[in-house]
Design a protein around this motif. Structure first.
Motif, mmCIF file in Angstrom:
data_model
loop_
_atom_site.group_PDB
_atom_site.id
_atom_site.type_symbol
_atom_site.label_atom_id
_atom_site.label_comp_id
_atom_site.label_asym_id
_atom_site.label_seq_id
_atom_site.Cartn_x
_atom_site.Cartn_y
_atom_site.Cartn_z
ATOM 1 N N GLY A 173 0.779 -0.981 0.004
ATOM 2 C CA GLY A 173 -0.067 0.073 -0.050
ATOM 3 C C GLY A 173 0.816 1.128 0.054
ATOM 4 N N LYS A 174 2.190 1.242 0.096
ATOM 5 C CA LYS A 174 3.076 2.318 0.237
ATOM 6 C C LYS A 174 3.737 2.502 -1.131
ATOM 7 C CE LYS A 174 3.108 2.985 5.176
ATOM 8 N NZ LYS A 174 4.094 3.170 6.123
ATOM 9 N N LYS A 175 4.018 3.417 -1.623
ATOM 10 C CA LYS A 175 4.784 3.636 -2.840
ATOM 11 C C LYS A 175 6.044 4.563 -2.588
ATOM 12 C CE LYS A 175 1.399 3.402 -6.656
ATOM 13 N NZ LYS A 175 0.660 3.895 -7.533
ATOM 14 N N LYS A 176 7.066 4.186 -2.597
ATOM 15 C CA LYS A 176 8.122 4.511 -2.381
ATOM 16 C C LYS A 176 8.889 5.266 -3.350
ATOM 17 C CE LYS A 176 10.738 3.115 1.818
ATOM 18 N NZ LYS A 176 11.862 2.447 2.166
ATOM 19 N N LYS A 177 9.035 6.724 -3.570
ATOM 20 C CA LYS A 177 10.020 7.290 -4.380
ATOM 21 C C LYS A 177 11.250 6.673 -4.664
ATOM 22 C CE LYS A 177 7.594 11.767 -4.262
ATOM 23 N NZ LYS A 177 7.805 13.021 -3.964
ATOM 24 N N LYS A 178 11.462 6.397 -6.205
ATOM 25 C CA LYS A 178 12.859 5.967 -6.432
ATOM 26 C C LYS A 178 13.800 7.097 -6.178
ATOM 27 C CE LYS A 178 11.930 2.348 -9.497
ATOM 28 N NZ LYS A 178 12.288 1.425 -10.829
ATOM 29 N N LYS A 179 14.986 6.730 -5.441
ATOM 30 C CA LYS A 179 16.136 7.428 -5.237
ATOM 31 C C LYS A 179 16.681 7.665 -6.711
ATOM 32 C CE LYS A 179 16.762 6.967 -0.438
ATOM 33 N NZ LYS A 179 17.860 6.537 0.545
ATOM 34 N N PRO A 180 17.336 9.044 -7.126
ATOM 35 C CA PRO A 180 17.995 8.882 -8.142
ATOM 36 C C PRO A 180 19.233 7.996 -8.401
ATOM 37 C CG PRO A 180 18.310 11.001 -6.908
ATOM 38 C CD PRO A 180 17.281 10.133 -6.243
ATOM 39 N N LYS A 181 19.654 7.547 -9.454
ATOM 40 C CA LYS A 181 20.873 6.792 -9.493
ATOM 41 C C LYS A 181 22.125 7.656 -9.149
ATOM 42 C CE LYS A 181 19.423 3.256 -12.719
ATOM 43 N NZ LYS A 181 19.623 2.656 -14.138
ATOM 44 N N LYS A 182 22.944 7.150 -8.386
ATOM 45 C CA LYS A 182 24.225 7.666 -7.851
ATOM 46 C C LYS A 182 25.257 6.944 -8.814
ATOM 47 C CE LYS A 182 23.094 8.859 -3.172
ATOM 48 N NZ LYS A 182 23.536 8.962 -1.763
ATOM 49 N N LYS A 183 26.091 8.204 -9.315
ATOM 50 C CA LYS A 183 27.312 7.616 -9.962
ATOM 51 C C LYS A 183 28.454 7.542 -9.109
ATOM 52 C CE LYS A 183 25.352 9.981 -13.823
ATOM 53 N NZ LYS A 183 25.496 11.133 -15.064
ATOM 54 N N LYS A 184 29.237 6.330 -9.520
ATOM 55 C CA LYS A 184 30.463 6.165 -8.906
ATOM 56 C C LYS A 184 31.449 7.402 -9.184
ATOM 57 C CE LYS A 184 30.155 0.972 -9.107
ATOM 58 N NZ LYS A 184 30.912 -0.391 -9.532
ATOM 59 N N THR A 185 32.281 7.523 -8.155
ATOM 60 C CA THR A 185 33.333 8.711 -8.428
ATOM 61 C C THR A 185 34.785 8.138 -8.896
ATOM 62 O OG1 THR A 185 34.211 8.523 -6.276
ATOM 63 C CG2 THR A 185 32.292 10.048 -6.394
ATOM 64 N N LYS A 186 35.362 9.149 -9.654
ATOM 65 C CA LYS A 186 36.663 8.672 -10.266
ATOM 66 C C LYS A 186 37.625 9.867 -9.540
ATOM 67 C CE LYS A 186 39.563 6.597 -12.973
ATOM 68 N NZ LYS A 186 39.935 4.987 -12.847
ATOM 69 N N ALA A 187 38.495 8.960 -8.845
ATOM 70 C CA ALA A 187 39.455 9.756 -8.259
ATOM 71 C C ALA A 187 40.958 9.801 -8.977
ATOM 72 C CB ALA A 187 39.730 9.416 -6.824
ATOM 73 N N ILE A 188 41.690 10.630 -8.788
ATOM 74 C CA ILE A 188 42.986 10.550 -9.280
ATOM 75 C C ILE A 188 43.941 9.831 -8.380
ATOM 76 C CG2 ILE A 188 45.223 12.067 -9.598
ATOM 77 C CD1 ILE A 188 43.270 14.482 -9.788
ATOM 78 N N PRO A 189 44.619 8.684 -9.078
ATOM 79 C CA PRO A 189 45.223 7.676 -8.333
ATOM 80 C C PRO A 189 46.310 8.279 -7.584
ATOM 81 C CG PRO A 189 45.240 7.193 -10.677
ATOM 82 C CD PRO A 189 44.761 8.381 -10.534
ATOM 83 N N PRO A 190 46.695 7.715 -6.211
ATOM 84 C CA PRO A 190 47.421 8.183 -5.565
ATOM 85 C C PRO A 190 48.910 7.923 -5.709
ATOM 86 C CG PRO A 190 46.804 6.195 -4.624
ATOM 87 C CD PRO A 190 45.846 6.345 -6.035
ATOM 88 N N GLU A 191 49.738 8.782 -5.223
ATOM 89 C CA GLU A 191 51.003 8.870 -5.631
ATOM 90 C C GLU A 191 51.792 7.572 -4.985
ATOM 91 O OE1 GLU A 191 54.085 11.060 -3.403
ATOM 92 O OE2 GLU A 191 54.939 11.813 -5.248
ATOM 93 N N THR A 192 52.696 6.994 -5.959
ATOM 94 C CA THR A 192 53.450 5.802 -5.504
ATOM 95 C C THR A 192 54.893 5.953 -5.029
ATOM 96 O OG1 THR A 192 52.066 4.177 -6.879
ATOM 97 C CG2 THR A 192 54.501 3.531 -6.406
ATOM 98 N N VAL A 193 55.493 5.493 -3.923
ATOM 99 C CA VAL A 193 56.837 6.136 -3.529
ATOM 100 C C VAL A 193 57.674 4.673 -3.392
ATOM 101 C CG1 VAL A 193 58.045 6.947 -1.735
ATOM 102 C CG2 VAL A 193 55.756 7.970 -2.155
ATOM 103 N N PRO A 194 58.278 4.519 -4.631
ATOM 104 C CA PRO A 194 59.143 3.319 -4.392
ATOM 105 C C PRO A 194 60.011 3.167 -3.423
ATOM 106 C CG PRO A 194 59.290 4.416 -6.646
ATOM 107 C CD PRO A 194 58.702 5.385 -5.855
#
Length: 469
Positions: free
Chosen positions: A37-58
């Motif tokens: 009996g209850k209709k829930k509003k669909k939440k908008p689709k969320k998009k994954k984030t794309k981050a800059i890769p971290p620095e690598t220290v050899p």
């Protein structure tokens, strides 16, 4: 004599809002059953984030004996050499293996389903399956190349592109050519390929599946971005790349049995992000032929504007599209940017026709394949750093088509760049990895012994310029 290196990671340089990648939509978060009996509003689709890769220290772990062995190879008077045009020949492999260091060969980009790695010597057969397939050739400019043409012209260039020191004409490298590979090959669906030649069909999605690349060029009168003698090399700021007029062009191709799954879209979005956010381009363009509808759709999807149609000398009209730095950051990071800062006045003048035109595609001829926006055949000999088989005239009196002058949106101030001013390995120029080795001269720095040795034995490399006593 091997160097044991254990890379560690630090926090990502820069503090930018998350990037929204249209190829990375996630499922709805609200998957719980709905009460009666209850209709829930669909939440908008969320998009994954794309981050800059971290620095690598050899971390370099050497025994005293190993250090002594390296120093013996790094002595004045050590034999030097350069790579000839036939770098893929077996007799040249020892030289290639030294100059194409693990750092050169190991740079990657990643998307949800793909790993974009550097093209390898063992990719020959997979490259031929794509380039020799008539279905792909319909939208390519280079016709029907032979097997030897593909290895000697295309693959040779792709492999050599991972050694930036071989071509430092103005930018610190001429291009990035990434081999498209699957993170999880069984998860990718292959079409039957019944319309393809039997010899060009693939049975699985293992290994090389195509390429996606970014060709770089700078304004002929701009400040060079390459390493300079006597100075520690550091990644240029966004202002410096703007002053140099650093631009990129995209080209790519994908095996036909993988078309229609959004793989080209994933690679397109990531290479475009990489071009603006890490490399520091002020404008990126693509020029698909009018028949390459999928490529044109991708240009539109990622915010590229159609600028003009040009009839090339192959008789295949090309539709030029572009997006500028300011437009990309506004669309993907929500950053408006501010007016062009000091050092960009000349670019403003270009808009009014009072300064140099920033159209500088180096006289490259272009090839196109399937979804392929602009694979260009500029056949490098790479013999002595700047030897090319193509016209490298940088816009001086050449008769090829030029992009329009840079608009103000190309050079708006969106910050210095995540790697701006970071010390970088002089050989591989991998701005994601910290250099941890310094030559006795004090200003030549490297991320590994292999990179240090490559620069030392390369003709015209650091051995010729080192001023250590």
């Amino acid at each position: 004599m091997a160097t044991a290196a254990a890379p560690t990671e630090q926090a990502t340089a820069g503090d930018l809002p998350p990037i929204q990648n249209p190829a990375e939509d996630s499922a709805d978060e609200d998957d719980a059953p709905k009460s009666a009996g209850k209709k829930k509003k669909k939440k908008p689709k969320k998009k994954k984030t794309k981050a800059i890769p971290p620095e690598t220290v050899p971390v370099i772990n050497e025994t005293p004996d190993e250090t002594a062995a390296w120093e013996t190879q790094l002595a004045k008077g050590a034999k030097t050499y350069s790579l000839p045009p036939w770098i893929l020949n077996e007799r040249e492999r020892p030289k290639l293996d030294i100059l194409r260091t693990p750092a050169c060969a190991g740079f990657t980009l990643r998307t949800p389903r793909l790993i974009l790695r550097q093209v390898a010597v063992g990719d020959t057969t997979a490259i031929r399956r794509i380039k020799m397939e008539p279905v792909v050739q319909r939208t390519q400019l280079y016709g029907s190349p032979t097997a030897s043409d593909i290895r000697d012209s295309f693959q040779r260039r792709y492999v050599a592109s991972s050694i930036p020191a071989l071509d430092r004409s103005g930018a610190w490298r001429d291009e990035w050519v990434f081999a498209i590979t699957a993170k999880d090959a069984p998860s990718l669906k292959l079409s039957a390929g019944s319309n393809l030649r039997v010899s060009n069909r693939i049975k699985d999605a293992q290994g090389y599946l195509g390429n996606f690349a970014l060709s770089l060029s700078t304004h002929p009168h701009g400040q060079p971005l390459r390493p300079t003698r006597g100075q520690v090399y550091s990644q240029p700021t966004f202002q410096q790349t703007a002053e140099s007029g650093l631009e990129g062009k995209l080209f790519y191709e994908l095996h036909p049995q993988l078309w229609g799954q959004g793989l080209a879209s994933e690679a397109f979005g990531e290479v475009l992000r990489f071009a603006f956010e890490e490399v520091g381009c002020v404008r990126v363009s693509a020029d698909p032929t009018t028949s390459a509808e999928a490529s044109i759709a991708l240009c539109n999807k990622f915010g590229m504007r159609f600028t003009r149609e040009v009839a090339n000398h192959y008789g295949k009209p090309q539709m030029f599209h572009e997006i500028t730095r300011g437009e990309w950051f506004k669309l993907n990071r929500g950053l408006e940017g501010s007016a062009a800062s000091a050092g960009t006045e000349d670019v403003k003048k270009d808009e009014n026709g009072h300064a140099h035109d920033h159209g500088h595609n180096h006289g490259h001829e272009h090839e196109h394949g399937d979804d392929c926006a602009h694979d260009h055949d500029h056949d490098h000999t790479h013999g002595h750093g700047h030897d090319h088989d193509h016209d490298h005239s940088h816009g001086h009196g050449c008769d090829h088509d030029h992009p329009p002058p840079l608009p103000s949106s190309a050079v708006v101030d969106v910050g210095p760049g995540p790697w701006a001013g970071k010390k970088v390995c002089r050989w591989c120029t991998d701005f994601r990895t910290r250099p941890v080795i310094t030559c006795k001269c004090g200003w030549a720095k490297y991320c590994s012994r292999e990179c240090q040795r490559a620069d030392w034995v390369y003709r015209g490399g650091h051995q010729a310029e080192c001023d250590a006593k």
